[in-house]
Design a protein around this motif. Structure first.
Motif, short mmCIF file in Angstrom:
data_model
loop_
_atom_site.label_atom_id
_atom_site.label_comp_id
_atom_site.label_asym_id
_atom_site.label_seq_id
_atom_site.Cartn_x
_atom_site.Cartn_y
_atom_site.Cartn_z
N ASP A 50 0.80 -1.22 0.00
CA ASP A 50 0.00 0.00 0.00
C ASP A 50 0.83 1.28 0.00
N LEU A 51 1.96 1.26 0.68
CA LEU A 51 2.75 2.48 0.91
C LEU A 51 4.23 2.23 0.73
N ILE A 53 7.73 3.67 2.38
CA ILE A 53 8.25 4.38 3.55
C ILE A 53 9.69 4.76 3.26
N VAL A 75 5.30 7.73 2.95
CA VAL A 75 5.34 8.13 4.36
C VAL A 75 6.79 8.40 4.75
N ILE A 108 0.20 5.02 9.22
CA ILE A 108 0.01 3.64 8.77
C ILE A 108 -1.15 3.03 9.56
N LYS A 109 -2.07 2.44 8.85
CA LYS A 109 -3.19 1.76 9.50
C LYS A 109 -2.80 0.30 9.75
N GLN A 112 -1.79 -2.49 6.97
CA GLN A 112 -1.27 -1.96 5.71
C GLN A 112 0.11 -2.56 5.43
N LYS A 113 0.32 -2.87 4.17
CA LYS A 113 1.59 -3.46 3.73
C LYS A 113 2.48 -2.37 3.16
N VAL A 114 3.75 -2.42 3.53
CA VAL A 114 4.66 -1.36 3.13
C VAL A 114 5.97 -1.90 2.56
N ILE A 134 7.12 1.04 12.15
CA ILE A 134 6.05 0.53 11.28
C ILE A 134 5.29 -0.59 11.98
N GLY A 139 1.77 -2.00 10.86
CA GLY A 139 2.12 -2.17 9.46
C GLY A 139 2.87 -3.48 9.22
#
Length: 170
Positions: A50-51, A53, A75, A108-109, A112-114, A134, A139
């Protein structure tokens, strides 16, 4: 393209005996910078996340174009007192003293995958701290990308259990 040819090595910086890997020469070469981000994209295009970092500060330089290319959010993980919202902090030890990093508490919720992107893996302290932040937020790290890895400092061992990839190894 051999990215090692695009990275300037500066002897005795910041102190005698260190051979500093300067990526500004790579960044200054539009074709090499574009190629670098394309290689990062190839490393993660098969991953579900999703994000992106990026730890301060060169993680911003490689992380934001990666996020842009993949249409993902970005992020920042920052040094203390740089983020305006409510943050969490992770403090870590250095050879002489300590340092810390922060992330916005709502960045980060849970679940969520980062992907983490940074310029250099040395001893692994900065990335380990980023991972801890994270994970504290819930995360899930699906990959850690570096432009450069200094294999002789064995930072990868500190990141055991994570999918760590680097484009250039010294």
């Amino acid at each position: 393209m051999d990215l090692k040819d695009k990275i300037r090595v500066i002897p005795d910086f910041p102190e005698k005996g260190i051979r500093f890997k300067d990526i500004t020469t790579l960044l200054n070469d539009g074709e090499a910078f574009h190629y670098t981000i394309d290689q990062f994209v190839k490393e993660v295009e098969d991953k579900d996340f999703d994000l992106v970092i990026g730890p301060e500060s060169r993680g911003f330089i490689v992380g934001t174009p990666l996020a842009y290319a993949l249409k993902k959010g970005f992020v920042p993980v920052r040094k203390p007192n740089k983020l305006p919202g409510e943050t969490i902090r992770y403090e870590y030890k250095l050879e002489y003293g300590s340092d810390s990093l922060e992330i916005h508490r709502d960045a980060i919720k849970p679940g969520q995958k980062v992907i983490i992107a940074d310029d250099l893996l040395a001893t692994g302290g900065t990335i380990y701290s980023t991972i801890k932040l994270i994970e504290e937020l819930g995360g899930i790290i699906v990959g850690v990308l570096f432009l450069i890895e200094l294999t002789y400092l064995e930072g990868r061992q500190r990141l055991e259990g994570y999918d760590v990839r680097s484009l250039v190894k010294y």
